[in-house]
Motif scaffolding. Structure first.
Motif, PDB file in Angstrom:
ATOM      1  N   LEU B 203       0.834  -1.205   0.000  1.00 27.49           N
ATOM      2  CA  LEU B 203       0.000   0.000   0.000  1.00 27.49           C
ATOM      3  C   LEU B 203       0.870   1.257   0.000  1.00 27.49           C
ATOM      4  CD1 LEU B 203      -2.777  -1.081   2.518  1.00 27.49           C
ATOM      5  CD2 LEU B 203      -2.987  -0.851   0.038  1.00 27.49           C
ATOM      6  N   ALA B 204       1.915   1.234   0.824  1.00 23.18           N
ATOM      7  CA  ALA B 204       2.814   2.388   0.869  1.00 23.18           C
ATOM      8  C   ALA B 204       3.443   2.605  -0.501  1.00 23.18           C
ATOM      9  CB  ALA B 204       3.889   2.165   1.933  1.00 23.18           C
ATOM     10  N   GLY B 205       3.794   1.498  -1.150  1.00 25.87           N
ATOM     11  CA  GLY B 205       4.384   1.568  -2.466  1.00 25.87           C
ATOM     12  C   GLY B 205       3.435   2.166  -3.498  1.00 25.87           C
ATOM     13  N   GLU B 206       2.126   1.948  -3.266  1.00 28.88           N
ATOM     14  CA  GLU B 206       1.135   2.508  -4.180  1.00 28.88           C
ATOM     15  C   GLU B 206       0.832   3.966  -3.865  1.00 28.88           C
ATOM     16  OE1 GLU B 206      -2.227  -0.093  -3.911  1.00 28.88           O
ATOM     17  OE2 GLU B 206      -1.111  -1.808  -4.699  1.00 28.88           O
ATOM     18  N   GLY B 207       1.544   4.516  -2.866  1.00 26.13           N
ATOM     19  CA  GLY B 207       1.392   5.941  -2.590  1.00 26.13           C
ATOM     20  C   GLY B 207       0.470   6.261  -1.437  1.00 26.13           C
ATOM     21  N   MET B 208       0.050   5.243  -0.675  1.00 27.13           N
ATOM     22  CA  MET B 208      -0.794   5.507   0.488  1.00 27.13           C
ATOM     23  C   MET B 208       0.041   6.180   1.581  1.00 27.13           C
ATOM     24  SD  MET B 208      -3.672   5.220   2.094  1.00 27.13           S
ATOM     25  CE  MET B 208      -4.710   4.034   1.256  1.00 27.13           C
ATOM     26  N   THR B 209      -0.343   7.366   1.976  1.00 28.79           N
ATOM     27  CA  THR B 209       0.379   8.063   3.033  1.00 28.79           C
ATOM     28  C   THR B 209       0.225   7.259   4.327  1.00 28.79           C
ATOM     29  OG1 THR B 209      -0.325  10.090   1.959  1.00 28.79           O
ATOM     30  CG2 THR B 209       0.671  10.300   4.145  1.00 28.79           C
ATOM     31  N   SER B 210       1.314   6.929   4.988  1.00 28.74           N
ATOM     32  CA  SER B 210       1.240   6.041   6.141  1.00 28.74           C
ATOM     33  C   SER B 210       2.112   6.541   7.285  1.00 28.74           C
ATOM     34  CB  SER B 210       1.734   4.631   5.773  1.00 28.74           C
ATOM     35  OG  SER B 210       1.191   4.198   4.551  1.00 28.74           O
ATOM     36  N   VAL B 211       1.592   6.405   8.486  1.00 34.64           N
ATOM     37  CA  VAL B 211       2.398   6.621   9.692  1.00 34.64           C
ATOM     38  C   VAL B 211       2.352   5.311  10.458  1.00 34.64           C
ATOM     39  CG1 VAL B 211       2.714   7.949  11.802  1.00 34.64           C
ATOM     40  CG2 VAL B 211       1.793   9.063   9.752  1.00 34.64           C
ATOM     41  N   ILE B 212       3.508   4.726  10.661  1.00 34.23           N
ATOM     42  CA  ILE B 212       3.567   3.372  11.204  1.00 34.23           C
ATOM     43  C   ILE B 212       4.370   3.351  12.497  1.00 34.23           C
ATOM     44  CG2 ILE B 212       4.198   0.983  10.714  1.00 34.23           C
ATOM     45  CD1 ILE B 212       4.283   1.825   7.691  1.00 34.23           C
ATOM     46  N   VAL B 213       3.755   2.871  13.553  1.00 34.31           N
ATOM     47  CA  VAL B 213       4.490   2.613  14.786  1.00 34.31           C
ATOM     48  C   VAL B 213       4.843   1.138  14.776  1.00 34.31           C
ATOM     49  CG1 VAL B 213       4.268   2.371  17.285  1.00 34.31           C
ATOM     50  CG2 VAL B 213       3.439   4.441  16.165  1.00 34.31           C
ATOM     51  N   THR B 214       6.100   0.819  14.893  1.00 29.75           N
ATOM     52  CA  THR B 214       6.460  -0.599  14.827  1.00 29.75           C
ATOM     53  C   THR B 214       7.753  -0.894  15.580  1.00 29.75           C
ATOM     54  OG1 THR B 214       6.818  -2.481  13.337  1.00 29.75           O
ATOM     55  CG2 THR B 214       7.755  -0.382  12.646  1.00 29.75           C
ATOM     56  N   HIS B 215       7.881  -2.176  15.926  1.00 25.90           N
ATOM     57  CA  HIS B 215       9.141  -2.648  16.495  1.00 25.90           C
ATOM     58  C   HIS B 215       9.908  -3.483  15.481  1.00 25.90           C
ATOM     59  CE1 HIS B 215       8.489  -1.206  20.528  1.00 25.90           C
ATOM     60  NE2 HIS B 215       7.258  -1.680  20.507  1.00 25.90           N
ATOM     61  N   GLU B 216       9.356  -3.608  14.267  1.00 24.95           N
ATOM     62  CA  GLU B 216      10.013  -4.392  13.221  1.00 24.95           C
ATOM     63  C   GLU B 216      11.041  -3.505  12.536  1.00 24.95           C
ATOM     64  OE1 GLU B 216       9.391  -7.587  12.450  1.00 24.95           O
ATOM     65  OE2 GLU B 216       7.809  -7.802  13.955  1.00 24.95           O
ATOM     66  N   MET B 217      12.281  -3.543  13.043  1.00 25.63           N
ATOM     67  CA  MET B 217      13.269  -2.570  12.591  1.00 25.63           C
ATOM     68  C   MET B 217      13.708  -2.774  11.147  1.00 25.63           C
ATOM     69  SD  MET B 217      13.526  -0.418  14.901  1.00 25.63           S
ATOM     70  CE  MET B 217      12.673  -0.393  16.458  1.00 25.63           C
ATOM     71  N   SER B 218      13.799  -4.018  10.727  1.00 28.53           N
ATOM     72  CA  SER B 218      14.251  -4.212   9.348  1.00 28.53           C
ATOM     73  C   SER B 218      13.163  -3.740   8.387  1.00 28.53           C
ATOM     74  CB  SER B 218      14.620  -5.670   9.090  1.00 28.53           C
ATOM     75  OG  SER B 218      13.530  -6.505   9.358  1.00 28.53           O
ATOM     76  N   PHE B 219      11.923  -3.976   8.759  1.00 30.60           N
ATOM     77  CA  PHE B 219      10.804  -3.482   7.952  1.00 30.60           C
ATOM     78  C   PHE B 219      10.819  -1.953   7.917  1.00 30.60           C
ATOM     79  CE2 PHE B 219       6.384  -1.859   8.196  1.00 30.60           C
ATOM     80  CZ  PHE B 219       5.969  -2.177   6.916  1.00 30.60           C
ATOM     81  N   ALA B 220      11.027  -1.356   9.083  1.00 31.87           N
ATOM     82  CA  ALA B 220      11.055   0.104   9.179  1.00 31.87           C
ATOM     83  C   ALA B 220      12.123   0.672   8.252  1.00 31.87           C
ATOM     84  CB  ALA B 220      11.348   0.524  10.623  1.00 31.87           C
ATOM     85  N   ARG B 221      13.256   0.063   8.292  1.00 37.89           N
ATOM     86  CA  ARG B 221      14.391   0.528   7.498  1.00 37.89           C
ATOM     87  C   ARG B 221      14.076   0.476   6.005  1.00 37.89           C
ATOM     88  NH1 ARG B 221      20.459  -0.957   9.065  1.00 37.89           N
ATOM     89  NH2 ARG B 221      21.467   0.423   7.585  1.00 37.89           N
ATOM     90  N   GLU B 222      13.356  -0.568   5.639  1.00 36.70           N
ATOM     91  CA  GLU B 222      13.101  -0.816   4.227  1.00 36.70           C
ATOM     92  C   GLU B 222      11.947   0.034   3.704  1.00 36.70           C
ATOM     93  OE1 GLU B 222      10.863  -4.385   1.912  1.00 36.70           O
ATOM     94  OE2 GLU B 222      11.581  -4.661   3.959  1.00 36.70           O
ATOM     95  N   VAL B 223      10.898   0.219   4.501  1.00 39.93           N
ATOM     96  CA  VAL B 223       9.680   0.826   3.976  1.00 39.93           C
ATOM     97  C   VAL B 223       9.645   2.343   4.192  1.00 39.93           C
ATOM     98  CG1 VAL B 223       8.168   0.643   5.997  1.00 39.93           C
ATOM     99  CG2 VAL B 223       7.203   0.366   3.712  1.00 39.93           C
ATOM    100  N   ALA B 224      10.374   2.818   5.194  1.00 42.23           N
ATOM    101  CA  ALA B 224      10.207   4.214   5.589  1.00 42.23           C
ATOM    102  C   ALA B 224      10.849   5.187   4.614  1.00 42.23           C
ATOM    103  CB  ALA B 224      10.808   4.430   6.976  1.00 42.23           C
TER     104      ALA B 224
END
Lengths: 217, 280
Positions: B203-224
């Motif tokens: 969804l983020a890749g499709e341009g959905m503006t997102s604010v994500i609170v997470t503990h998944e650091m590798s995901f955070a690094r990749e998607v943010a």
């Protein structure tokens, strides 16, 4: 102590007629009380203070005064302000108003104790408070409401014997009529107890079946 | 001081957001700007105020002070004739919230409704869309999160990962301006985390503006597009993920990331091993 079996035999069909009235009164009053009780219970969870206050006042009055007095109020006091009901409808009204107060408390308790995340999720998709109460919380509260609701209805059916004091010819009144003719209080009151017992056991059996058929969330 | 990895118009602005519970300050004058299409990830220790920040943005929690605006329109307050503001009542708030999708840690699906109606109910109850059309649109969103086959199931019949994807569909069916994700994978079994992250990433890749609170650091690094580190209710550091994760400036950020260093390595390892799965 000997039991007058002949009187018992004549009493059984006579009491059947009273039983029918008790059932009719309980059914009509039960339906009215449930409708009013659900509406009041949801109103008690309103976010408008005035509505909440009115319901709380109502419930407080119902619980704080004897049912017998409430029956007298409906039957003797309402005519003073121009509302004249027949014995049976006055009885039904009193029972319904009384029981609705207790049902409202039950509904308020069960609907109010649905997990908070449900309300938050509903808010997050823009639902208003009344929409949340009716579409999200109430359906989830239905199963836990059934047992206490049945208790209130059973209690109401037992209390319907009080209507004998305003000459509604229900089960208790029918029994008293027989006693006054034959003077056999022991047999008749024992029979009355048995009749009520069967009615109430049937009602709670129905309720348990209904509860089992409701989905668990 | 607001570092933005994205240029473009701001859709969400938060100014001086402060939240105190009794005598405890949970958020201290937070400023946050989110641009259209941006993916902002908020990290921080538990108790740092991440969740409270999200909940204050859509006013599930009322802020003690501060302003939130969505596309220039106020959230949680109503402009008076004379230009001053009063707090919005519940009804007004309900309307203002419709531009914000919210995904909860514990899904909070409606257990008495099918997956389809969980998504559709907002359309037909809130937006007044006819039921048939609402269900059609809900079905589209469920297919988008790969749940086409499970539409008629109740939440209790779905796995945690599937439930969270239904919840995401519910949050996006309105076409919100921004979606807030509150630790969307924290309540999931480890093997179900990936399918949810994949959907959020898509969804983020499709341009959905997102604010994500997470503990998944590798995901955070990749998607943010931008990472914000929150500590003790304040933004300590923010920037591009490579900078915050790779070369954090603040000692507090470094200390926090130290805790994750070992687990981060593990995650990346397992990420490399597991092949992308296609879930229906």
């Amino acid at each position: 102590m000997t039991i007058d079996w002949a009187v018992v035999e004549t009493a059984i069909p006579l009491l059947a007629k009273g039983t029918l009235v008790t059932l009719q009164v309980s059914l009509v009053a039960g339906v009215l009380a449930s409708i009013l009780g659900f509406v009041l219970g949801l109103c008690a969870l309103s976010n408008m203070r005035l509505i909440r206050g009115v319901v709380l006042g109502y419930v407080d009055f119902v619980r704080g005064t004897p049912l017998l007095i409430q029956i007298f109020l409906v039957f003797f006091a309402l005519p003073v302000i121009g509302i004249r009901l027949s014995e049976i409808w006055a009885g039904i009204a009193a029972l319904a108003f009384n029981t609705a107060g207790y049902i409202a408390e039950t509904v308020r308790g069960c609907v109010g104790s649905v997990e908070r995340g449900q309300t938050e999720a509903a808010k997050s998709i823009g639902m208003t408070h009344p929409q949340i109460l009716v579409s999200i919380l109430l359906p989830q509260a239905m199963r836990p409401i059934i047992p206490p609701l049945t208790n209130e209805l059973i209690s109401m059916m037992k209390s319907s014997s009080l209507l004998s004091v305003i000459s509604v010819y229900e089960l208790t009144r029918a029994g008293q009529a027989i006693i006054s003719v034959h003077f056999v209080p022991f047999e008749i009151y024992l029979l009355l107890a048995l009749y009520y017992y069967v009615l109430i056991k049937t009602l709670s059996w129905l309720s348990r079946r209904l509860e089992r058929r409701m989905p668990v969330f | 001081m607001a570092t933005r990895a994205h240029s473009g118009d701001l859709v969400l602005t938060v100014r001086g957001l402060t939240k105190t519970f009794a005598d405890k300050t949970v958020l201290q004058a937070i400023d946050l700007d989110v641009a259209r299409g941006e993916t902002v990830v908020i990290i921080g220790a538990s108790g740092s105020g991440k969740t409270t920040l999200l909940r204050c943005i859509n006013h599930l929690e009322s802020p003690s002070a501060g302003l939130v605006d969505l596309e220039g329109r106020p959230i949680g307050r109503i402009e008076r004739q004379d230009g001053s503001f009063r707090p919005a009542n519940e009804r007004e708030l309900a309307r203002q919230r419709r531009g914000i999708g919210f995904v909860f840690q514990r899904f909070n699906l409606f257990p008495h409704l099918t997956a389809l109606d969980n998504v559709a109910i907002g359309l037909y109850k809130v937006r007044g869309v006819p039921k048939a059309e609402a269900r059609e649109r809900a079905a589209e969103q469920l297919m988008r999160v790969f749940l086409g086959e499970h539409m008629m199931k109740l939440p209790g019949q779905l796995s945690g990962g599937q439930q969270q994807r239904v919840a995401i569909a519910r949050a996006i069916v309105f076409g919100p301006v921004v979606v807030l994700y509150d630790e969307p994978t924290s309540a999931l079994d480890p093997e179900l985390v990936r399918e949810v992250l994949d959907v959020i990433r898509m969804l983020a890749g499709e341009g959905m503006t997102s604010v994500i609170v997470t503990h998944e650091m590798s995901f955070a690094r990749e998607v943010a597009n931008r990472v914000i580190f929150l500590d003790a209710g304040a933004i300590v550091e923010q920037g591009l993920p490579a900078q915050v994760f790779g070369a954090p400036r603040e000692p507090r950020t470094r200390r926090f990331l130290e805790h994750f260093r070992s687990s981060l390595a593990n995650v990346e390892q397992s990420d490399a091993q597991s092949k992308p799965e296609t879930e229906t």
